[in-house]
Design an enzyme around this catalytic site. Structure first.
Site, PDB file in Angstrom:
ATOM      1  N   ASN A  10       0.814  -1.052   0.041  1.00 59.61           N
ATOM      2  CA  ASN A  10      -0.092   0.007   0.053  1.00 59.61           C
ATOM      3  C   ASN A  10       0.922   1.098   0.202  1.00 59.61           C
ATOM      4  O   ASN A  10       1.554   1.448   1.145  1.00 59.61           O
ATOM      5  CB  ASN A  10      -1.018  -0.116   1.294  1.00 59.61           C
ATOM      6  CG  ASN A  10      -1.785   1.253   1.291  1.00 59.61           C
ATOM      7  OD1 ASN A  10      -1.843   2.011   0.669  1.00 59.61           O
ATOM      8  ND2 ASN A  10      -2.264   1.463   2.491  1.00 59.61           N
ATOM      9  N   LYS A  51      -0.080   4.218  -0.362  1.00 64.59           N
ATOM     10  CA  LYS A  51      -0.270   5.677   0.214  1.00 64.59           C
ATOM     11  C   LYS A  51      -0.248   6.847  -0.507  1.00 64.59           C
ATOM     12  O   LYS A  51      -0.136   6.580  -1.837  1.00 64.59           O
ATOM     13  CB  LYS A  51      -0.137   5.776   1.741  1.00 64.59           C
ATOM     14  CG  LYS A  51       0.008   4.408   2.451  1.00 64.59           C
ATOM     15  CD  LYS A  51       0.325   4.788   3.997  1.00 64.59           C
ATOM     16  CE  LYS A  51       0.012   3.234   4.604  1.00 64.59           C
ATOM     17  NZ  LYS A  51       0.335   3.390   5.984  1.00 64.59           N
ATOM     18  N   GLU A  57      -6.801   4.907   8.053  1.00 57.93           N
ATOM     19  CA  GLU A  57      -6.310   6.262   7.611  1.00 57.93           C
ATOM     20  C   GLU A  57      -7.382   6.915   6.970  1.00 57.93           C
ATOM     21  O   GLU A  57      -7.686   8.001   6.831  1.00 57.93           O
ATOM     22  CB  GLU A  57      -4.991   6.214   6.728  1.00 57.93           C
ATOM     23  CG  GLU A  57      -3.764   5.988   7.629  1.00 57.93           C
ATOM     24  CD  GLU A  57      -2.667   5.558   6.917  1.00 57.93           C
ATOM     25  OE1 GLU A  57      -2.346   5.499   5.618  1.00 57.93           O
ATOM     26  OE2 GLU A  57      -1.619   5.196   7.393  1.00 57.93           O
ATOM     27  N   SER A 102       3.322  -2.190  10.208  1.00 55.50           N
ATOM     28  CA  SER A 102       5.033  -2.322  10.472  1.00 55.50           C
ATOM     29  C   SER A 102       5.400  -3.576  10.069  1.00 55.50           C
ATOM     30  O   SER A 102       6.473  -4.143  10.707  1.00 55.50           O
ATOM     31  CB  SER A 102       5.157  -1.863  12.013  1.00 55.50           C
ATOM     32  OG  SER A 102       5.004  -0.642  12.196  1.00 55.50           O
ATOM     33  N   GLY A 130       2.463   2.132  10.858  1.00 51.63           N
ATOM     34  CA  GLY A 130       3.382   3.215  10.673  1.00 51.63           C
ATOM     35  C   GLY A 130       4.183   3.676  11.923  1.00 51.63           C
ATOM     36  O   GLY A 130       4.963   4.774  12.169  1.00 51.63           O
ATOM     37  N   HIS A 168      -9.603   1.404   5.025  1.00 53.57           N
ATOM     38  CA  HIS A 168      -8.175   1.494   5.687  1.00 53.57           C
ATOM     39  C   HIS A 168      -8.386   2.414   6.849  1.00 53.57           C
ATOM     40  O   HIS A 168      -9.226   3.486   6.769  1.00 53.57           O
ATOM     41  CB  HIS A 168      -7.029   1.984   4.687  1.00 53.57           C
ATOM     42  CG  HIS A 168      -5.792   2.023   5.410  1.00 53.57           C
ATOM     43  ND1 HIS A 168      -5.234   2.985   6.033  1.00 53.57           N
ATOM     44  CD2 HIS A 168      -4.748   1.092   5.141  1.00 53.57           C
ATOM     45  CE1 HIS A 168      -4.142   2.437   6.480  1.00 53.57           C
ATOM     46  NE2 HIS A 168      -3.546   1.403   5.863  1.00 53.57           N
ATOM     47  N   GLU A 211      -5.598  -4.868  10.671  1.00 56.69           N
ATOM     48  CA  GLU A 211      -4.617  -3.861  10.796  1.00 56.69           C
ATOM     49  C   GLU A 211      -4.756  -3.134  12.141  1.00 56.69           C
ATOM     50  O   GLU A 211      -5.654  -2.145  12.202  1.00 56.69           O
ATOM     51  CB  GLU A 211      -4.654  -2.856   9.665  1.00 56.69           C
ATOM     52  CG  GLU A 211      -4.194  -3.471   8.368  1.00 56.69           C
ATOM     53  CD  GLU A 211      -3.750  -2.396   7.424  1.00 56.69           C
ATOM     54  OE1 GLU A 211      -2.592  -2.896   6.951  1.00 56.69           O
ATOM     55  OE2 GLU A 211      -4.106  -1.549   7.069  1.00 56.69           O
TER      56      GLU A 211
HETATM   57  P1  PGA Z   1       3.071   0.017   7.612  1.00 57.01           P
HETATM   58  O1  PGA Z   1       1.358   0.316   7.054  1.00 57.01           O
HETATM   59  O2  PGA Z   1       3.446  -0.962   7.197  1.00 57.01           O
HETATM   60  O3  PGA Z   1       3.623   1.478   7.375  1.00 57.01           O
HETATM   61  O4  PGA Z   1       2.797   0.098   8.998  1.00 57.01           O
HETATM   62  C1  PGA Z   1       0.390  -0.492   6.971  1.00 57.01           C
HETATM   63  C2  PGA Z   1      -0.815  -0.028   6.303  1.00 57.01           C
HETATM   64  O5  PGA Z   1      -1.056   1.056   6.619  1.00 57.01           O
HETATM   65  O6  PGA Z   1      -1.313  -0.953   5.426  1.00 57.01           O
END
Ligand code: PGA
Length: 251
Positions: free
Chosen positions: A9, A11, A97, A213, A173, A95, A167
């Site tokens: 992903n 983003k 976010e 992560s 992140g 997601h 998640e």
């Molecule tokens: P990350 O993001 O691997 O940077 O923690 C995962 C995600 O948001 O799908």
């Protein structure tokens, strides 16, 4: 047997040129991979160019979101048919976010899932608890609510097109990964919910990815869990080397 999926992903990262350069480098490095499905999710602007650069490869294309209507006065939004035309076969939905940054509710997730399935896309439906919810002992309650709300009204046949991603928001992140055991516990719960709602076969077949992560250093431990069917990777999917290392987790 559930075929694992490793999805990147991206983003709001990568220009069109950077995205195309990335997949040109990635293609030969993963050309012989058969043990998992590989997916990349660039920003909308790069979808068409990345689709062209992926033609004939074993890498699938995902969008990061969609609107549930076919068309209309929705400034800034993109529909299922539009992302399909741009070459996507997958779409990330719900997601955290989007839930936390754009006020996306389970009801909206549900409409998006239905629109994606109707268009023949494979939704990757994300669920996961915040740190406060985990600390309050509400993880399973949150997962159940997101599952029931996000997937309401679907038939078992429609559900068979769907992948889920667990998640935990506190792991996205932050460099703080859920332990494989902790992730497996949530995956097991989601699988139980799927079995109850869509039947035992659906529970056995649904692929549930872990996200939060994921790195080359921890993918092996996560994939060793029977409950974990792949990864949705953010930060570590932005560099060819680390994404390739994650794809090749068992080699
Ligand atoms: P990350 O993001 O691997 O940077 O923690 C995962 C995600 O948001 O799908």
């Amino acid at each position: 047997m559930r075929k694992p999926v490793i999805a990147g992903n991206w983003k709001m990262y990568k220009t069109i040129a950077e995205a195309v350069e990335f997949v040109k480098r990635l293609r030969p490095l993963v050309a012989r991979v058969e043990h998992c499905e590989i997916v990349v999710a660039p920003p909308f602007t790069a979808l068409r160019a990345v689709c062209d650069a992926l033609r004939g490869s074993n890498i699938g294309l995902a969008a990061q979101d969609l609107h549930w209507e076919r068309e209309g006065p929705y400034t800034g939004d993109v529909s299922a048919s539009m992302i399909r035309e741009a070459g996507c076969t997958y779409v990330i939905i719900g997601h955290s976010e989007r839930r936390h940054g754009h006020g996306e509710t389970d009801a909206m997730v549900n409409r998006k899932v239905k629109a994606a399935v109707a268009e023949g896309l494979t939704p990757i439906v994300c669920v996961g608890e915040t740190l406060a919810e985990r600390e309050a002992g509400k993880t399973l309650e949150v997962l159940a609510r997101q599952f029931e709300g996000g997937l309401a009204g679907l038939t078992a046949q429609e559900f068979s097109r769907i992948m889920m991603a667990y998640e935990p928001v506190w792991a996205i992140g932050t460099g703080r990964t859920a332990t494989p055991q902790l992730a497996a516990e949530s995956h097991g719960e989601l699988r139980r919910l799927v079995s109850l709602r869509f039947g035992e076969a659906a529970g056995k077949q649904v692929r549930i990815l872990y996200g939060g992560s994921v790195k080359p250093e921890n993918i092996g431990g996560l994939m060793a869990e029977e409950q974990i069917d792949g990864a949705l990777v953010g930060g570590a999917s932005l560099a060819v080397d680390s994404f390739t290392a994650i794809v090749n987790y068992r080699l």
